[in-house]
Design a protein around this motif. Structure first.
Motif: not given
Length: 580
Positions: A50, A267-269, A281, A283
């Motif tokens: 990530p 992290a967001y995906r 991705e 953050t």
């Protein structure tokens, strides 16, 4: 709703629950750092480390006062420019954004570059800013941009918010009406108390007035951090815009961040639904500068001084002398409530009540000792018809002891329940009385009632058809009338009928210097008023003493009714000594 949410041709993976923070610092010191990176093109996703956060998961609330709101440090890889010829394998962009700071997208640059597209003052302001950017070499951000509270996107986003996760959700009437209520009211000027001249009642409200005053909401300002995830070299299409983060701040210092700061959670995906199915991705980090220890200590000292001054101000309003009753006086303060009446024959009930003060009790000349509740319709609860009044009343009384040998008599609350129907037919439904509790605290009491009746059916038929019924001229006849001076009260021949009941809730407070003396000095109680400190046992002791006095009085009356010669014979027998 928490799994994956659809928007703009993309699937946002991982739960994006909001987080709520509170800060006492100005919101202008809030800064966020957003980092976005294209992870992989089409095909199965390979395991990948990530994104490493650029800073620790700090929380908003402590920001540097000297931070410049206009500086926007950005780091964009050279290959991620819109004019690049081939897409890089790992496209990455980092932006640090302040509160309500505007970063233009490619679509807005193309739109506001032309003067023909400018209609509002905000459009002309954006036109001038874009011209300055072009003279300075163009915008430095590529995919990350923002929508502030004044942009059209904020209004449309609030208008099109969904309640469920259905794709074909049909908004209800309430949703449509609530969508027109603007929650952001930061631009309103506070109304001073001295200049308040608005009407209490607006008889002909306008549509704008209804929208502004329909719902009482805390003023909220909103900001969106967006990401343009369109194909490489074709930025500026609205369908590829995705919301990366939503920040809402109200006037009370409450900050709502959706989704929460990345921290150590990874992290967001975002997975696009296009042909290439690119995966992104990103953050979110709190980039607000932390306050220095000496500044924090200075701020805490200022707050302590402020709270101390406010405490002294409140103490000055209250005063240092606590109001106490006179010595030998008991103050009884009662907040009462007539809760309900149940079990009566007719509907549309109301209660008339008054409080009788015995000797040695007094109240303020302006104290109202009687009242009438509102007329209340009954409803079916279980097997009974119940009328809920919830009628409050307040009484303050004083007891002053004059004779130490006499027991204190407590005030009595007399009440009558009446009904009044559509044809104005008036009926008495029941009489009752309540002796105020002798112990302080909360008391829930249900008092049964009765009503007088006549012999035969004529009285009941008159009561049914034309109303009216036998009544008491003096409500104190419910107990022993205050005007009665005899020894015996006969109710022979007085016929009654049991009716319903009335529920009272009483909050009793008692104040006397005897309480303070007994608790502080532990002295011996010397009078009846001093014994008021033990009111928890007062009721039972009072009943025992009253029964003893009644029995003693009856024995005295029986002794007086005996013949005189019998009394003389018994007295002489007692006086004669016994022989050995």
């Amino acid at each position: 709703m928490a799994g994956a949410a659809r928007r703009g041709g993309s699937a946002v993976c991982r739960s994006r629950d909001p987080a709520v923070y509170r800060s006492r610092d100005p919101v202008r010191n809030l800064r966020l750092r957003v980092r976005i990176q294209r992870v992989a093109p089409a095909g199965p996703l390979l395991p990948r480390a990530p994104l490493s956060p650029l800073a620790g998961p700090e929380r908003p609330g402590r920001a540097d006062r000297t931070a410049s709101a206009g500086a926007v440090p950005l780091r964009v890889t050279a290959a991620s420019r819109a004019g690049a010829q081939s897409p890089p394998e790992d496209e990455e962009e980092v932006a640090e954004v302040g509160w309500q700071e505007k970063l233009f997208s490619q679509f807005e640059v193309d739109l506001y570059r032309s003067e023909s597209a400018c209609q509002t003052p905000l459009d002309w302001q954006y036109h001038e800013e874009i011209q300055k950017l072009e003279k300075a070499g163009g915008r430095k951000n590529c995919r990350i941009f923002t929508y502030t509270d004044h942009d059209r996107f904020t209004d449309l986003e609030e208008l099109c918010q969904k309640v469920t996760d259905l794709d074909n959700e049909a908004p209800s009437y309430l949703v449509e009406r609530m969508a027109n209520v603007r929650r952001r009211r930061q631009d309103r000027r506070p109304v001073e108390a001295s200049s308040l001249k608005s009407k209490i009642i607006t008889w002909e409200p306008s549509e704008e007035f209804i929208k502004n005053n329909h719902v009482i909401n805390t003023p909220v300002q909103t900001m969106y951090i967006m990401g343009d995830l369109g194909p490489y070299g074709k930025l500026g299409h609205k369908e590829y815009e995705n919301v990366l983060c939503t920040i809402k701040v109200d006037g009370n210092g409450v900050i709502t961040v959706k989704p929460d700061f990345t921290g150590t959670k990874g992290a967001y995906r975002i997975e696009l639904d296009g042909e290439k199915r690119e995966v992104w991705e990103y953050t979110i980090e709190n980039a607000s500068a932390q306050v220095k220890p000496e500044e924090e200590e200075r701020e805490q000292r200022v707050f302590r001084e402020l709270y101390g001054r406010h405490r002294d101000y409140l103490s000055g309003l209250v005063g240092s002398d606590f109001e106490m009753p006179l010595p030998g006086t008991l103050r009884l303060f009662m907040n009462g409530e007539i809760v309900s009446a149940q079990g009566y024959e007719y509907d549309n009930l109301y209660v008339h009540f008054f409080l009788e003060l015995p000797n040695q009790w007094s109240s303020s000349p302006f104290q109202q000792l009687s009242g009438v509740t509102q007329t209340c319709a009954t409803k079916r609860v279980g097997r009974e018809n119940v009328a809920y009044f919830c009628y409050p009343f307040t009484v303050e009384m004083f007891y002053t002891q004059e004779d130490e040998d006499s027991l204190p008599q407590w005030p009595v609350l007399y009440f009558e329940v009446l009904s009044l129907d559509f044809w104005q037919r008036y009926r008495v439904e029941g009489y009752g009385s309540l002796v105020l509790p002798a112990s302080p605290g909360v008391h829930m009491l249900t008092i049964p009632t009765w009503r007088p009746v006549d012999l035969g059916t004529v009285a009941e038929m008159r009561r049914f058809f034309i109303g009216g019924s036998p009544e008491l001229e003096d409500l104190t006849y419910i107990r022993i009338p205050s005007t009665f001076k005899g020894k015996r009260l006969s109710r022979f021949g007085f016929r009654t009928k049991t009716t319903g009941s009335v529920t009272f809730r009483l909050y009793c407070l008692q104040q006397s210097k005897a309480f303070l003396e007994n608790s502080a000095l532990r002295q011996r109680m010397q009078s009846v008023l001093d014994r008021l400190g033990g009111f928890s046992q007062q009721s039972s002791v009072y009943n025992v003493l009253e029964a003893f006095q009644r029995a003693r009085r009856r024995m005295q009356e029986a002794r007086e009714s005996l013949p005189q010669d019998l009394l003389n014979t018994s007295a002489s027998a007692v006086a004669q000594p016994l022989e050995p």
